[in-house]
Structures are given as C-alpha cells and as structure tokens.
Design an enzyme around this catalytic site. Structure first.
Site, PDB file in Angstrom:
ATOM      1  N   LEU A  42       0.868  -1.187  -0.009  1.00 16.98           N
ATOM      2  CA  LEU A  42      -0.002   0.019   0.138  1.00 16.98           C
ATOM      3  C   LEU A  42       0.652   1.128   0.176  1.00 16.98           C
ATOM      4  CD1 LEU A  42      -2.677  -0.778   2.944  1.00 16.98           C
ATOM      5  CD2 LEU A  42      -3.201  -0.686   0.234  1.00 16.98           C
ATOM      6  N   GLY A  43       1.942   1.039   0.521  1.00 15.01           N
ATOM      7  CA  GLY A  43       2.875   2.165   0.618  1.00 15.01           C
ATOM      8  C   GLY A  43       4.064   1.832   1.607  1.00 15.01           C
ATOM      9  N   TRP A  44       4.951   3.246   1.827  1.00 14.18           N
ATOM     10  CA  TRP A  44       6.234   2.863   2.655  1.00 14.18           C
ATOM     11  C   TRP A  44       6.436   4.141   3.179  1.00 14.18           C
ATOM     12  CZ3 TRP A  44       9.970   5.959   0.974  1.00 14.18           C
ATOM     13  CH2 TRP A  44      10.013   6.873  -0.261  1.00 14.18           C
ATOM     14  N   GLY A  45       7.231   3.937   4.201  1.00 14.40           N
ATOM     15  CA  GLY A  45       7.991   5.165   4.766  1.00 14.40           C
ATOM     16  C   GLY A  45       9.352   4.996   5.113  1.00 14.40           C
ATOM     17  N   PHE A  47      10.415   4.339   7.792  1.00 18.20           N
ATOM     18  CA  PHE A  47      10.566   3.142   8.890  1.00 18.20           C
ATOM     19  C   PHE A  47      10.029   1.970   8.499  1.00 18.20           C
ATOM     20  CE2 PHE A  47      11.633   6.034  12.428  1.00 18.20           C
ATOM     21  CZ  PHE A  47      11.391   7.370  12.073  1.00 18.20           C
ATOM     22  N   SER A  48       9.191   1.850   7.407  1.00 19.09           N
ATOM     23  CA  SER A  48       8.491   0.524   7.237  1.00 19.09           C
ATOM     24  C   SER A  48       7.889   0.461   5.810  1.00 19.09           C
ATOM     25  CB  SER A  48       7.143   0.673   8.083  1.00 19.09           C
ATOM     26  OG  SER A  48       6.557   1.919   7.786  1.00 19.09           O
ATOM     27  N   VAL A  50       4.257  -0.922   4.184  1.00 15.64           N
ATOM     28  CA  VAL A  50       2.780  -0.935   4.564  1.00 15.64           C
ATOM     29  C   VAL A  50       1.989  -1.598   3.541  1.00 15.64           C
ATOM     30  CG1 VAL A  50       0.650   0.165   5.499  1.00 15.64           C
ATOM     31  CG2 VAL A  50       2.722   0.802   6.198  1.00 15.64           C
ATOM     32  N   LYS A  65       1.920  -2.761   8.895  1.00 14.90           N
ATOM     33  CA  LYS A  65       2.888  -2.037   8.728  1.00 14.90           C
ATOM     34  C   LYS A  65       3.947  -2.841   9.545  1.00 14.90           C
ATOM     35  CE  LYS A  65       4.612   2.319  10.570  1.00 14.90           C
ATOM     36  NZ  LYS A  65       4.365   3.662  10.650  1.00 14.90           N
ATOM     37  N   ASP A 167       3.647  15.838  13.585  1.00 15.57           N
ATOM     38  CA  ASP A 167       3.871  15.671  12.127  1.00 15.57           C
ATOM     39  C   ASP A 167       2.668  15.810  11.184  1.00 15.57           C
ATOM     40  OD1 ASP A 167       5.388  15.484   9.734  1.00 15.57           O
ATOM     41  OD2 ASP A 167       5.858  13.645   9.921  1.00 15.57           O
TER      42      ASP A 167
HETATM   43  P1  ATP Z   1       7.053   8.022   7.736  1.00 14.58           P
HETATM   44  O1  ATP Z   1       8.428   8.118   6.904  1.00 14.58           O
HETATM   45  O2  ATP Z   1       6.287   9.105   6.976  1.00 14.58           O
HETATM   46  O3  ATP Z   1       7.407   8.307   8.978  1.00 14.58           O
HETATM   47  P2  ATP Z   1       6.203   5.540   8.370  1.00 14.58           P
HETATM   48  O4  ATP Z   1       7.277   4.321   7.758  1.00 14.58           O
HETATM   49  O5  ATP Z   1       5.871   5.675   9.602  1.00 14.58           O
HETATM   50  O6  ATP Z   1       6.466   6.564   7.335  1.00 14.58           O
HETATM   51  P3  ATP Z   1       3.495   5.518   7.680  1.00 14.58           P
HETATM   52  O7  ATP Z   1       3.520   7.053   7.390  1.00 14.58           O
HETATM   53  O8  ATP Z   1       2.673   5.079   8.856  1.00 14.58           O
HETATM   54  O9  ATP Z   1       4.925   5.071   7.517  1.00 14.58           O
HETATM   55  O10 ATP Z   1       2.849   4.666   6.403  1.00 14.58           O
HETATM   56  C1  ATP Z   1       3.296   4.707   4.983  1.00 14.58           C
HETATM   57  C2  ATP Z   1       2.262   4.822   3.863  1.00 14.58           C
HETATM   58  O11 ATP Z   1       1.531   3.709   4.056  1.00 14.58           O
HETATM   59  C3  ATP Z   1       1.389   5.927   4.201  1.00 14.58           C
HETATM   60  O12 ATP Z   1       1.640   7.201   3.582  1.00 14.58           O
HETATM   61  C4  ATP Z   1       0.252   5.297   3.371  1.00 14.58           C
HETATM   62  O13 ATP Z   1       0.173   5.465   2.201  1.00 14.58           O
HETATM   63  C5  ATP Z   1       0.145   3.930   3.726  1.00 14.58           C
HETATM   64  N1  ATP Z   1      -0.731   3.338   4.923  1.00 14.58           N
HETATM   65  C6  ATP Z   1      -0.473   3.830   6.300  1.00 14.58           C
HETATM   66  N2  ATP Z   1      -1.388   3.095   6.973  1.00 14.58           N
HETATM   67  C7  ATP Z   1      -2.304   2.967   6.307  1.00 14.58           C
HETATM   68  C8  ATP Z   1      -3.613   2.226   6.510  1.00 14.58           C
HETATM   69  N3  ATP Z   1      -4.310   2.482   7.821  1.00 14.58           N
HETATM   70  N4  ATP Z   1      -4.440   2.252   5.425  1.00 14.58           N
HETATM   71  C9  ATP Z   1      -4.093   2.436   3.981  1.00 14.58           C
HETATM   72  N5  ATP Z   1      -2.810   2.706   3.779  1.00 14.58           N
HETATM   73  C10 ATP Z   1      -1.888   3.037   4.950  1.00 14.58           C
END
Ligand code: ATP
Ligand code: MG
Length: 435
Positions: A42-45, A47-48, A50, A65, A167
């Site tokens: 679905l996505g990524w950041g 840290f992770s 998803v 995640k 944030d």
């Molecule tokens: P960051 O670098 O922003 O701190 P992170 O690794 O903490 O990122 P998140 O921001 O929690 O990760 O999630 C990354 C992406 O995953 C989000 O931008 C979104 O596109 C997708 N995502 C996260 N949670 C959900 C959810 N509950 N349902 C659908 N998509 C999600």
C-alpha cells in the site's frame, strides 16, 4: 518525513532491503501464524513498508505495517505502539478520527526481527486528493468536512490524551476510503488471495506475483465499472468539464495517521519536529513547543486544502538559509512577528537582530492572506472574510494565543455554509427546475 504509496512515482529503494532494514514481502506471504496474508503493497515510509493484508479469522482486509528491524527502528515501533494503544483504548466507539491499532506482533525474517502493527484499512491520503483535484483547491464545504475530522482528532489527542502529533500534514491524513472505487477492494468486493498459486515459488515467483496482481486489478476494474454504472443509473453522476474533476461520490471523512513521531505533551523529546512546510515558528526558533504547534500545521494544511498550494514553501538563497526564508514568508503573509517572540528562542540570534528584524532578508514583500485569497485564488469577498476569520488566529505567532482544536470546532465558519457553496447549490437547484 516523506513516504509514498504504491501508486507514487518513487519507491522505497531496494538497498534498504538488508540486515536491519525492510522485510521483503511477497504476495500470499503469511504473518502471525497464518492470521494475516499479504495481498499487495500500500505504501512505505522511512521506517516501514505497509501492506494490504487479509485477516483470515474475520474475513476482512487490514493494513500491515512492517517496521525495519535495526534496534532504533524497533525502539520507535515500541513507542508508536504505546501511543497507538492509548489512542485506540480511549476511543471505544471509533468516533475520534484517529487510526485504530488492531493488533501487533513480531516477525522474524532474513533481515532480522521486525515489529509489525496491524491497522484498520484506510484509503487515499488528503495529499493524493489535492493532486487528484489538480492542485485547484477543494470546494469550501469539502474543506470544512475534512477540517471537522482533523479537529476532532486533534481535540481528542491534545485534551483527552495529552499527545502532540508533531507531523500533521496532508500526507498523514487518510480518507476512510479510496478516491477511485476501482482501488477500493472492500467496496468492489474483490476476492482475497489466500494461498500461493500452485508451483508459484519454484515457477519464477516474480512472474506469478505479477500475474496475480494483474488479475486482482482486472477484477477491481470490473467491480468499479459496476459501481459507476449503478451510480449513473441512480442519477448520481454530474457531467464533468474537461479540466474539472468530479468529486461526487468521494467520502470525505478522514482520519489522522502516522503517530511514529508523536510525543506526550509533558515530555517533548525532539527539538526539531514537523515536516518543513508545516513547521511552526517556535520550532524554527527553538523557543519550546506544545499542542499549539499542531495547530500551526493544521492551519497550513487548511490553506493547502482550500487553495491547492502549500502555504509556505521556503528555499535556501545565496545569502540566506531556508529557515530565514521561511520566517520571511510567514511575516510577508501574516505581518511582523512580535519582537518578544522573534528574539525569544535559542536560535533567534541566527536570524533576527535585536529589533526583531531579519538579519539577511531586509525587504519583505507584504502580501496579506486576505489579499492573496481574493487576488490570486479568486475567493469571493464573503468567503474570504469568513475563512480568514477562522484561519488567521490559528496562525498567530504567539503559540499561547492560537485557539485550541476544541475552540476551532465551535467557530462559525465550520457551522455555516460558505457563499460559494450556497451559490453552487442555487444554480444546481435552478438547473433541476428547468429540466
Ligand atoms: P514516515 O516516513 O512517514 O514516518 P512510516 O514508515 O512511519 O512513514 P506510515 O506513514 O505510517 O509509515 O505509512 C506509510 C504509507 O503507508 C502511508 O503514507 C500510506 O500511503 C500507507 N498507509 C499507512 N497506514 C495505512 C492504512 N491504515 N490504510 C491504508 N494505507 C496506509
Ligand atoms: Mg508517513
């Protein structure tokens, strides 16, 4: 912090799939003893990653995640789980517009042990909605709907739990559903993948995965076509002009997500918080921050929703830093910063002289918010008056003077229709009468 979704133009980079980094996932991989089955990313950041996952025991989709495995990422996952557990626990009726944590566990793979968090599945981000609307700014009644959700979340985390998000930005606000129904697996009733296809692993896994994903997308497209046809038959689809996007049918309810950087209000732990464009002046000047820093980010987000453009997009110049440009942009739009505030931070001397004037940017081009909204963004005088009355106090340079989320929820702007919306409604009504 930036992150992406699977449809974004950047990806998370293969070099982070190593010891201490991301866990590589393939479609139909299982987690937590088979309870969760990976469907697609679905996505990524930073840290992770998803993943969309199927929760077998309850036959429903969730967001999984999977944190990078190095100790600092594990530590931050534990912190995030603590905050998320509090958020979910104190909102048993799911009414506070914050993401819900459903489960968490550890998963061991070739790159180490990864903390995993299971969330309710949400849809596209507000940033994606702004892009979808071609950076034009959403109708004010939609902006108000989104504002009510964000403020409900902020009031809850600030007042009831004592948490600062730190944030807040369009990317971290997710719609409860997707913009386009063909991407919504729940609404389009797409069947989940519950097992790896026969011979999948030995038979060139990548190809098999692609074939599955193609099939999934095809099924989703067919289901979406059915939904659109049904809506059209109910008379729900309005004709769209060439460069207007149709926003009908989009569910504007949303939730605040990404509590990875959130902190307890009595224990702010990082000096530098917030994504650049949404950063409050007291954070730049290092004068200490509190809940009102989230309100500043909220103000910048509202402006962006209504205009389609970021409120402040500072740049480094030849003779000044990005921070100084940021402070100059703020003062150009909001007036001069009170001297006491300008000189009161640990970093004040880097930017301001003792009179409270910027050291390196001497001439400011004044462009008050109200003029910008009328001249550049073509808001009506009425709309500007009401909107500015809501927005300007939120962007007060004095953090203590900013209204709280609770006070914002009471503001008349959120509780009456805007002139432009009334006009639109009027013209729709008269169109109907002439049909
Ligand atoms: P960051 O670098 O922003 O701190 P992170 O690794 O903490 O990122 P998140 O921001 O929690 O990760 O999630 C990354 C992406 O995953 C989000 O931008 C979104 O596109 C997708 N995502 C996260 N949670 C959900 C959810 N509950 N349902 C659908 N998509 C999600
Ligand atoms: Mg994020």
């Amino acid at each position: 912090m930036s992150s992406g979704s699977s449809s974004g133009d950047e990806d998370e980079g293969m070099d982070s799939y190593r010891k201490g980094g991301y866990h590589a996932v393939r479609v139909a991989d299982t987690f937590a003893g088979g309870r969760y089955i990976a469907q697609r990313k679905l996505g990524w950041g930073h840290f992770s990653t998803v993943w969309l996952a199927y929760y077998h025991p309850q036959l429903k989709y969730v967001a999984l995640k999977i944190q990078k495995s190095a100790p600092e990422f594990a530590q931050s996952a534990i912190h995030e789980i603590n905050i998320l557990s509090a958020l979910t626990q104190h909102d048993p009726d799911n009414r506070k517009c914050v993401i819900r944590l459903l489960d968490h566990f550890k998963h061991t793979g070739p790159n180490g042990q990864h903390y995993c968090m299971v969330f309710e599945l949400l849809g596209d981000s507000i940033l994606k909605l702004i892009k979808y609307n071609r950076y034009k700014g959403l109708p004010l009644n939609k902006v108000k709907d989104i504002c009510r959700c964000i403020l409900t979340a902020l009031d809850y985390i600030h007042r009831q739990l004592g948490i600062i998000h730190t944030d807040l930005k369009p990317e971290n606000i997710l719609l409860v559903s997707t913009i386009n129904p063909s991407n919504d697996l729940v609404r389009s009733k797409t069947c989940p993948i519950v097992s790896k296809p026969e011979g999948g692993v030995n038979n060139g896994g990548g190809l098999v995965v692609n074939a599955i994903e193609r099939k999934l997308k095809q099924r989703a497209r067919q289901a979406a076509a059915r939904i659109t046809a049904r809506r059209a038959s109910l008379g729900g689809v309005r004709p769209v002009t060439k460069d207007d996007r149709c926003l009908d049918g989009i569910d504007f309810r949303c939730k605040v997500v990404d509590f990875g950087n959130a902190c307890w209000g009595n224990r702010p732990y990082a000096d530098e918080i917030q994504t650049r464009q949404y950063r409050a002046p007291e954070v730049i000047l290092q004068s200490g921050y509190s809940y009102s820093a989230d309100m500043w980010s909220f103000g910048c987000t509202v402006f962006e929703l209504a205009t389609g453009e970021m409120m402040f997009a500072p740049k480094t110049g030849q003779s000044f830093s990005q921070d100084e440009d940021h402070l100059a942009l703020m003062m150009e739009m909001l007036g001069k910063m009170p001297r006491k505030i300008a000189v009161g931070g640990l970093r004040s001397k880097d930017y301001f002289d003792r009179y409270g004037d910027l050291k390196r940017i001497r001439r400011l081009k004044h462009c008050p918010l109200t003029c910008l909204l009328t001249d550049k963004f073509k808001f009506s005088v009425h709309d500007v008056r009401d909107f500015a009355d809501f927005l300007i106090p939120i962007l007060d340079f004095v953090p203590e003077k900013r209204p709280t989320a609770q006070q914002c929820l009471q503001h008349p702007w959120l509780n009456k229709s805007s002139e432009s919306d009334v006009q639109k409604l009027d013209s729709q009504m008269s169109e109907l009468q002439f049909k």
